[in-house]
Motif scaffolding. Sequence first.
Motif, PDB file in Angstrom:
ATOM      1  N   HIS A 167      68.343  46.639  45.502  1.00 40.86           N
ATOM      2  CA  HIS A 167      67.803  46.442  44.157  1.00 40.86           C
ATOM      3  C   HIS A 167      66.480  47.177  43.913  1.00 40.86           C
ATOM      4  O   HIS A 167      65.857  46.996  42.872  1.00 40.86           O
ATOM      5  N   GLY A 168      66.068  47.988  44.867  1.00 44.20           N
ATOM      6  CA  GLY A 168      64.767  48.649  44.769  1.00 44.20           C
ATOM      7  C   GLY A 168      64.621  49.561  43.562  1.00 44.20           C
ATOM      8  O   GLY A 168      63.570  49.587  42.926  1.00 44.20           O
ATOM      9  N   GLU A 169      65.666  50.274  43.217  1.00 45.36           N
ATOM     10  CA  GLU A 169      65.574  51.181  42.074  1.00 45.36           C
ATOM     11  C   GLU A 169      65.314  50.400  40.785  1.00 45.36           C
ATOM     12  O   GLU A 169      64.460  50.778  39.980  1.00 45.36           O
ATOM     13  N   TRP A 170      66.031  49.274  40.606  1.00 48.90           N
ATOM     14  CA  TRP A 170      65.820  48.458  39.406  1.00 48.90           C
ATOM     15  C   TRP A 170      64.393  47.922  39.366  1.00 48.90           C
ATOM     16  O   TRP A 170      63.727  47.968  38.334  1.00 48.90           O
ATOM     17  N   HIS A 171      63.893  47.423  40.519  1.00 51.19           N
ATOM     18  CA  HIS A 171      62.526  46.883  40.564  1.00 51.19           C
ATOM     19  C   HIS A 171      61.489  47.968  40.275  1.00 51.19           C
ATOM     20  O   HIS A 171      60.485  47.706  39.610  1.00 51.19           O
ATOM     21  N   SER A 172      61.737  49.176  40.769  1.00 47.58           N
ATOM     22  CA  SER A 172      60.794  50.276  40.519  1.00 47.58           C
ATOM     23  C   SER A 172      60.742  50.618  39.037  1.00 47.58           C
ATOM     24  O   SER A 172      59.660  50.792  38.464  1.00 47.58           O
ATOM     25  N   ILE A 173      61.904  50.713  38.417  1.00 47.33           N
ATOM     26  CA  ILE A 173      61.963  51.012  36.984  1.00 47.33           C
ATOM     27  C   ILE A 173      61.311  49.887  36.190  1.00 47.33           C
ATOM     28  O   ILE A 173      60.550  50.128  35.242  1.00 47.33           O
ATOM     29  N   ASN A 174      61.586  48.637  36.565  1.00 42.42           N
ATOM     30  CA  ASN A 174      61.006  47.485  35.871  1.00 42.42           C
ATOM     31  C   ASN A 174      59.484  47.492  35.970  1.00 42.42           C
ATOM     32  O   ASN A 174      58.788  47.282  34.967  1.00 42.42           O
ATOM     33  N   ALA A 175      58.943  47.738  37.170  1.00 38.89           N
ATOM     34  CA  ALA A 175      57.486  47.769  37.345  1.00 38.89           C
ATOM     35  C   ALA A 175      56.872  48.865  36.479  1.00 38.89           C
ATOM     36  O   ALA A 175      55.841  48.659  35.831  1.00 38.89           O
ATOM     37  N   PHE A 176      57.501  50.035  36.433  1.00 43.10           N
ATOM     38  CA  PHE A 176      57.003  51.133  35.609  1.00 43.10           C
ATOM     39  C   PHE A 176      57.027  50.751  34.129  1.00 43.10           C
ATOM     40  O   PHE A 176      56.053  50.980  33.398  1.00 43.10           O
ATOM     41  N   ASN A 192      52.002  52.816  38.326  1.00 44.09           N
ATOM     42  CA  ASN A 192      52.084  51.354  38.273  1.00 44.09           C
ATOM     43  C   ASN A 192      50.736  50.676  38.492  1.00 44.09           C
ATOM     44  O   ASN A 192      50.654  49.453  38.510  1.00 44.09           O
ATOM     45  N   LYS A 193      49.693  51.468  38.660  1.00 42.50           N
ATOM     46  CA  LYS A 193      48.339  50.930  38.753  1.00 42.50           C
ATOM     47  C   LYS A 193      47.617  51.256  37.447  1.00 42.50           C
ATOM     48  O   LYS A 193      47.502  52.423  37.082  1.00 42.50           O
ATOM     49  N   VAL A 194      47.138  50.229  36.752  1.00 46.58           N
ATOM     50  CA  VAL A 194      46.539  50.407  35.434  1.00 46.58           C
ATOM     51  C   VAL A 194      45.075  49.966  35.489  1.00 46.58           C
ATOM     52  O   VAL A 194      44.781  48.797  35.729  1.00 46.58           O
ATOM     53  N   TRP A 195      44.169  50.932  35.276  1.00 50.12           N
ATOM     54  CA  TRP A 195      42.741  50.626  35.205  1.00 50.12           C
ATOM     55  C   TRP A 195      42.397  50.292  33.759  1.00 50.12           C
ATOM     56  O   TRP A 195      42.603  51.110  32.863  1.00 50.12           O
ATOM     57  N   ILE A 196      41.875  49.090  33.545  1.00 54.19           N
ATOM     58  CA  ILE A 196      41.464  48.669  32.211  1.00 54.19           C
ATOM     59  C   ILE A 196      39.950  48.629  32.164  1.00 54.19           C
ATOM     60  O   ILE A 196      39.311  47.953  32.966  1.00 54.19           O
ATOM     61  N   LYS A 197      39.377  49.374  31.220  1.00 53.42           N
ATOM     62  CA  LYS A 197      37.923  49.371  31.018  1.00 53.42           C
ATOM     63  C   LYS A 197      37.572  48.241  30.058  1.00 53.42           C
ATOM     64  O   LYS A 197      38.235  48.038  29.050  1.00 53.42           O
ATOM     65  N   CYS A 198      36.518  47.506  30.397  1.00 52.48           N
ATOM     66  CA  CYS A 198      36.076  46.367  29.595  1.00 52.48           C
ATOM     67  C   CYS A 198      34.781  46.759  28.893  1.00 52.48           C
ATOM     68  O   CYS A 198      33.765  46.919  29.548  1.00 52.48           O
ATOM     69  N   ASN A 199      34.832  46.916  27.577  1.00 51.26           N
ATOM     70  CA  ASN A 199      33.666  47.432  26.863  1.00 51.26           C
ATOM     71  C   ASN A 199      32.585  46.396  26.565  1.00 51.26           C
ATOM     72  O   ASN A 199      31.461  46.769  26.291  1.00 51.26           O
ATOM     73  N   LEU A 200      32.906  45.113  26.585  1.00 54.32           N
ATOM     74  CA  LEU A 200      31.886  44.103  26.307  1.00 54.32           C
ATOM     75  C   LEU A 200      31.674  43.135  27.464  1.00 54.32           C
ATOM     76  O   LEU A 200      30.858  42.226  27.363  1.00 54.32           O
TER      77      LEU A 200
END
Length: 196
Positions: free
Chosen positions: A34-43, A77-85
């Motif tokens: 099931h790795g391909e499905w999990h990879s697509i889902n995470a993306f 799959n790694k998302v950096w979120i900047k926090c402005n306040l």
Amino acid sequence: MKNIRDSHFKLHTTSPSYPILASTELGILHAKDHGEWHSINAFNLSQKLRDFIKNNTEIFEIDDVFFKSGLYFSDPNKVWIKCNLLTGKELREILCDKYGIYLSRYTKKHILINFHFGVTEECLDTLISALSQIEKNTLSRNFSLNENELSEYFVIPYPPGVPFIFPGQKISKNDINNIKKHQDEKNILIYIKEVI
């Protein structure tokens, strides 16, 4: 029984745990099937978070740095979120203490969201809901600005997003009236203490 006895000597560890070894084997088989499905889902989940931040928030922004070389490349799959306040640490603590969302990595102005096989749509919905509430609470903070004092903040009505008070500016009666007018009209007022 012979396989278990044989594996005891093949797997070198100071404390073999057969339940852990068995769960590792099951994990490998699950990833194979099931790795391909999990990879697509995470993306897809990481893209959904990026779209939400881009289209629905004012104090958060995606701050990815994409690169690719012969030796390494950016993980989508790694998302950096900047926090402005908020600082990254403040946001991390709010997410953990108030919403039960634990993040291990953050910087001065960022948090890192890592989408892996175990992250579900429900996990993402919980994060999006938390970020929405945090933004609402942050933008509605009551800052006290008094006449004839020097402002420590940029005061920015949104829209249009153009500051009408700057750090170091002496607050006038007109400035106080302008703030009250925006509050009465239920406009968003953003207070930023440092240059972003």
